[in-house]
Design an enzyme around this catalytic site. Sequence first.
Site, PDB file in Angstrom:
ATOM      1  N   SER A 225      17.194  25.575  15.481  1.00  0.00           N
ATOM      2  CA  SER A 225      18.265  25.454  16.468  1.00  0.00           C
ATOM      3  C   SER A 225      17.688  25.473  17.874  1.00  0.00           C
ATOM      4  O   SER A 225      16.854  26.319  18.204  1.00  0.00           O
ATOM      5  CB  SER A 225      19.263  26.603  16.313  1.00  0.00           C
ATOM      6  OG  SER A 225      19.913  26.526  15.075  1.00  0.00           O
ATOM      7  N   THR A 230      20.006  17.706  17.057  1.00  0.00           N
ATOM      8  CA  THR A 230      21.282  17.028  17.265  1.00  0.00           C
ATOM      9  C   THR A 230      21.205  16.054  18.432  1.00  0.00           C
ATOM     10  O   THR A 230      21.649  14.905  18.344  1.00  0.00           O
ATOM     11  CB  THR A 230      22.394  18.071  17.518  1.00  0.00           C
ATOM     12  OG1 THR A 230      22.494  18.925  16.376  1.00  0.00           O
ATOM     13  CG2 THR A 230      23.723  17.378  17.755  1.00  0.00           C
ATOM     14  N   ASP A 244      22.008  17.877  10.761  1.00  0.00           N
ATOM     15  CA  ASP A 244      21.409  19.187  10.474  1.00  0.00           C
ATOM     16  C   ASP A 244      20.865  19.387   9.063  1.00  0.00           C
ATOM     17  O   ASP A 244      19.835  20.018   8.903  1.00  0.00           O
ATOM     18  CB  ASP A 244      22.440  20.278  10.759  1.00  0.00           C
ATOM     19  CG  ASP A 244      21.814  21.660  10.877  1.00  0.00           C
ATOM     20  OD1 ASP A 244      20.728  21.770  11.474  1.00  0.00           O
ATOM     21  OD2 ASP A 244      22.405  22.627  10.377  1.00  0.00           O
TER      22      ASP A 244
END
Length: 517
Positions: A225, A230, A244
């Site tokens: 993350s 993205t 993801d």
Amino acid sequence: MLDIKLVNAHMNLPVPALVEMIVQSKEGLLSSTGALSVKTGKFTGRSPDDKFIVDDEVTHNSIDWGKVNRPISEENFDKIYQRMKKHIEHKELFVFDGYVGADPDNRLPIRVINNRAWHNLFARQIFIRPHQNGWEKDFRPEFTLISADDFAANPVSEGTRTETFIIINFKRKIVLIGGTSYAGEIKKAMFSIMNFWLPRKGIFPMHCSANVGKEGEVALFFGLSGTGKTTLSADPSRRLIGDDEHGWSDSGVFNFEGGCYAKCINLKKEHEPQIWNAIKFGSLMENVVIINGAREPDFADGSLTENTRVVYPLDFIDGAVIPSVAGHPKVIIFLTADAFGVMPPIAKLTKEGAMYHFMSGYTSKLAGTERGITEPKETFSQCFGAPFMPLHAQEYAKLLGEKISEHGTRVYLINTGWTGGPYGIGRRMNLSYTRTMVSGALTGDIEKSSMRHHNIFNLDMPSTCPGIPSEILDPRNTWHDKDKYDSAAKRLAALFVKNFEKFGNVSKEIASAGPRP
């Protein structure tokens, strides 16, 4: 077998009905974009230390037990389950039936039961809806997830660390989540299940985003993350497969999900137009500050958390691939956000180098991704997703190596972190430069460049890349004090070597592909 009586349950409500109930119950409010805005309370990120897997005959000899995969007994699971069942049976509940996995041959039918309407909207938008691809009408869930944020465990008598818990029972095919309102736990619990189930079928589960070009060329983007999965996969010139979670079978890649869960701190339309345009009615924003009166989202405000998020269905992205299945990847890109500022902006990896860096999973945890992280911190998260990988890293790396060999896939390591110095001295890599380097990798332009070897990190760096100042391609050039760079690079290289020791008996070819401090 699940034996909960759903006395007062709303079954598979459509989005408008869920939105209406969320607003009426004051769980959230509508913003000026049409998207809902909710707050997750004190839990604004995952709680990895509160995640458990039930230790039984199904898992005892297969799970990579340790600090990441913590065991809990069948007895304690049943204590929590029985109390939780009594707690929710006569409450107003919300139920979603859907799938994890866009490939009909490798999908997992799931049921998600929530005590919050907004949690159910999250599930509906992140997972795959049954009607989405016209699959069978007679739905039978194989796994059931129950989430109740108003229910707490008893750590003393039930074997948890705190009142918060995320427990996966592979034998009984049940997930229990309690004591947290952070919806990301719902998504990642199902990801963990796929990561246990698919390797048994010879399918490689991946924490990555994926897109496809006009000629059908597929690219994968691995990273934790905040590293840019993205953002970099949302390319207007390519079609998004997913942002993801994916699987790679003998037929190609397929998305696990039917939606996207994007970070939106400092979101700007000019930088990320696809995500910006997806924030509309049906989308759900978490912890985004709303300006009073105008009800406009303030994406620059991180006062609640830096980990602000928005979830939206995949079809909110123009041109997204639906159903989200595609062919075999031509290119794999590993993304790392190096807080030391010493890793090359882009490097080409051999198969063994790819397996080494995949197992290492180096990056920096960014603020807000997990509780207690307030500034970037170096970390090694095996397979770029250690909290969600129940098996040993070598099992996943073996599948990666086999796929690379079989399909001739090119692999690159790209640093989206710092350049010119460490965090606090250097600066974050220019996003436009990163996009240009990604483009060079996808088109093959990088292959036309001569390579320079980085002796400390044992990596091959391109001398040129169209659209990129050549001096930044070697990170040492960007530091004013070259001796300090060498010292910092050797320190990080030594951390790589020390971390890799935990994997034990790994082939010499893979181990020797890593840094050399």
